[in-house]
Design a protein around this motif. Sequence first.
Motif, PDB file in Angstrom:
ATOM      1  N   VAL A 109      33.243  56.586  30.475  1.00  0.00           N
ATOM      2  CA  VAL A 109      32.535  56.484  31.748  1.00  0.00           C
ATOM      3  C   VAL A 109      33.565  56.583  32.866  1.00  0.00           C
ATOM      4  O   VAL A 109      34.598  55.909  32.820  1.00  0.00           O
ATOM      5  CB  VAL A 109      31.770  55.143  31.858  1.00  0.00           C
ATOM      6  CG1 VAL A 109      31.108  55.017  33.223  1.00  0.00           C
ATOM      7  CG2 VAL A 109      30.724  55.018  30.756  1.00  0.00           C
ATOM      8  N   SER A 110      33.290  57.398  33.871  1.00  0.00           N
ATOM      9  CA  SER A 110      34.196  57.500  35.016  1.00  0.00           C
ATOM     10  C   SER A 110      33.928  56.351  35.984  1.00  0.00           C
ATOM     11  O   SER A 110      32.871  55.703  35.936  1.00  0.00           O
ATOM     12  CB  SER A 110      34.001  58.832  35.724  1.00  0.00           C
ATOM     13  OG  SER A 110      32.736  58.867  36.368  1.00  0.00           O
ATOM     14  N   VAL A 111      34.859  56.118  36.881  1.00  0.00           N
ATOM     15  CA  VAL A 111      34.672  55.056  37.861  1.00  0.00           C
ATOM     16  C   VAL A 111      33.463  55.327  38.763  1.00  0.00           C
ATOM     17  O   VAL A 111      32.645  54.417  38.988  1.00  0.00           O
ATOM     18  CB  VAL A 111      35.955  54.843  38.694  1.00  0.00           C
ATOM     19  CG1 VAL A 111      35.705  53.870  39.849  1.00  0.00           C
ATOM     20  CG2 VAL A 111      37.075  54.311  37.803  1.00  0.00           C
ATOM     21  N   PRO A 112      33.269  56.541  39.288  1.00  0.00           N
ATOM     22  CA  PRO A 112      32.059  56.792  40.095  1.00  0.00           C
ATOM     23  C   PRO A 112      30.768  56.548  39.310  1.00  0.00           C
ATOM     24  O   PRO A 112      29.801  56.006  39.850  1.00  0.00           O
ATOM     25  CB  PRO A 112      32.196  58.267  40.490  1.00  0.00           C
ATOM     26  CG  PRO A 112      33.670  58.515  40.485  1.00  0.00           C
ATOM     27  CD  PRO A 112      34.188  57.706  39.329  1.00  0.00           C
ATOM     28  N   GLN A 113      30.754  56.947  38.043  1.00  0.00           N
ATOM     29  CA  GLN A 113      29.561  56.689  37.224  1.00  0.00           C
ATOM     30  C   GLN A 113      29.339  55.190  37.050  1.00  0.00           C
ATOM     31  O   GLN A 113      28.206  54.708  37.089  1.00  0.00           O
ATOM     32  CB  GLN A 113      29.722  57.358  35.857  1.00  0.00           C
ATOM     33  CG  GLN A 113      29.620  58.865  35.881  1.00  0.00           C
ATOM     34  CD  GLN A 113      29.968  59.498  34.541  1.00  0.00           C
ATOM     35  OE1 GLN A 113      30.843  59.009  33.811  1.00  0.00           O
ATOM     36  NE2 GLN A 113      29.309  60.602  34.213  1.00  0.00           N
TER      37      GLN A 113
END
Length: 311
Positions: A109-113
């Motif tokens: 999971v990316s930080v924005p997600q």
Amino acid sequence: MTGVAARVADATGNWVDTRAPSWSRPYLRLARFDRPIGGWLLLMPCWWSAALAAGVAGHLGQLPLTIVLFFVGAFVMRGAGCTWNDITDRDLDALVERTRSRPIPAGQVSVPQAVIFLVAQALIGLVVLLQFNRFAVITGIASLVVVAIYPFMKRITYWPQVALGLAFSWGALMGFAVLLGRIDAAALWLYAGSISWVIGYDTIYAHQDIEDDALIGVKSTALLFGARTRPALTAFYAMAAVLIGTALALAKAGALGWIALAIFAVHLAWQIVRLDISDAALCKRVFISNRDAGLLLFAGLLADAVMRAAG
């Protein structure tokens, strides 16, 4: 990332890994639905407070719905808190054996997600909170200050468990706020007792990471107490029992409440006797057993509320 490699190191073999749709697994792991113990521990002070407040009120009209809403709210907000914690701790988590497989450092999971997921969970929590009276809504929102600062405490103090206690015990105030529209002295003593309980059980939890924490400079009561953990736990658990007992006395709880508190205290004593801080797997099992301790106390307080309402 799929398969065993995508699983979080200390949460294998759960329903998220085996039954949840593949696309949802990283997010469910981020919210710790693969390890629901945190949700249960956040829920316990909520349920204690609701049962004790219902006993004070002498009627159960709002109690069933409040119990359900607290259950949903606790697990959703636990997920939001864990998501926030993982966003702020992503660099530290990558350095610790037990946490480097979490969704953000593992690249699932990316930080924005994660931020979008955090907002979605917070909105669900807000919907739950808005089912209560205005005083309870304000009381619930006030808890966010403590939740927001908790992840940073382990960088600056050996007592981050106190901050966790302040956050995880907030539900001890919420039951009174919801059912009575006020916070009695009994609620404040219950809150203090729950904080002592949280400091104790999270010290046990922190012993799983004590070597990695020492290497990367993260602080905890586990590192602070070290070989003195058992007497420290004895002090905090004894304090928890006394403070919760004071809450019961102020709320004029009946015999069933006091019996439940005695069983709760015996369970805490059993944890201290059983604990071996050099055995990480045992530390995890003893930590998880606090859900049962909390449920035992809740069962007694609920039965006492029913008896008082019937009388």
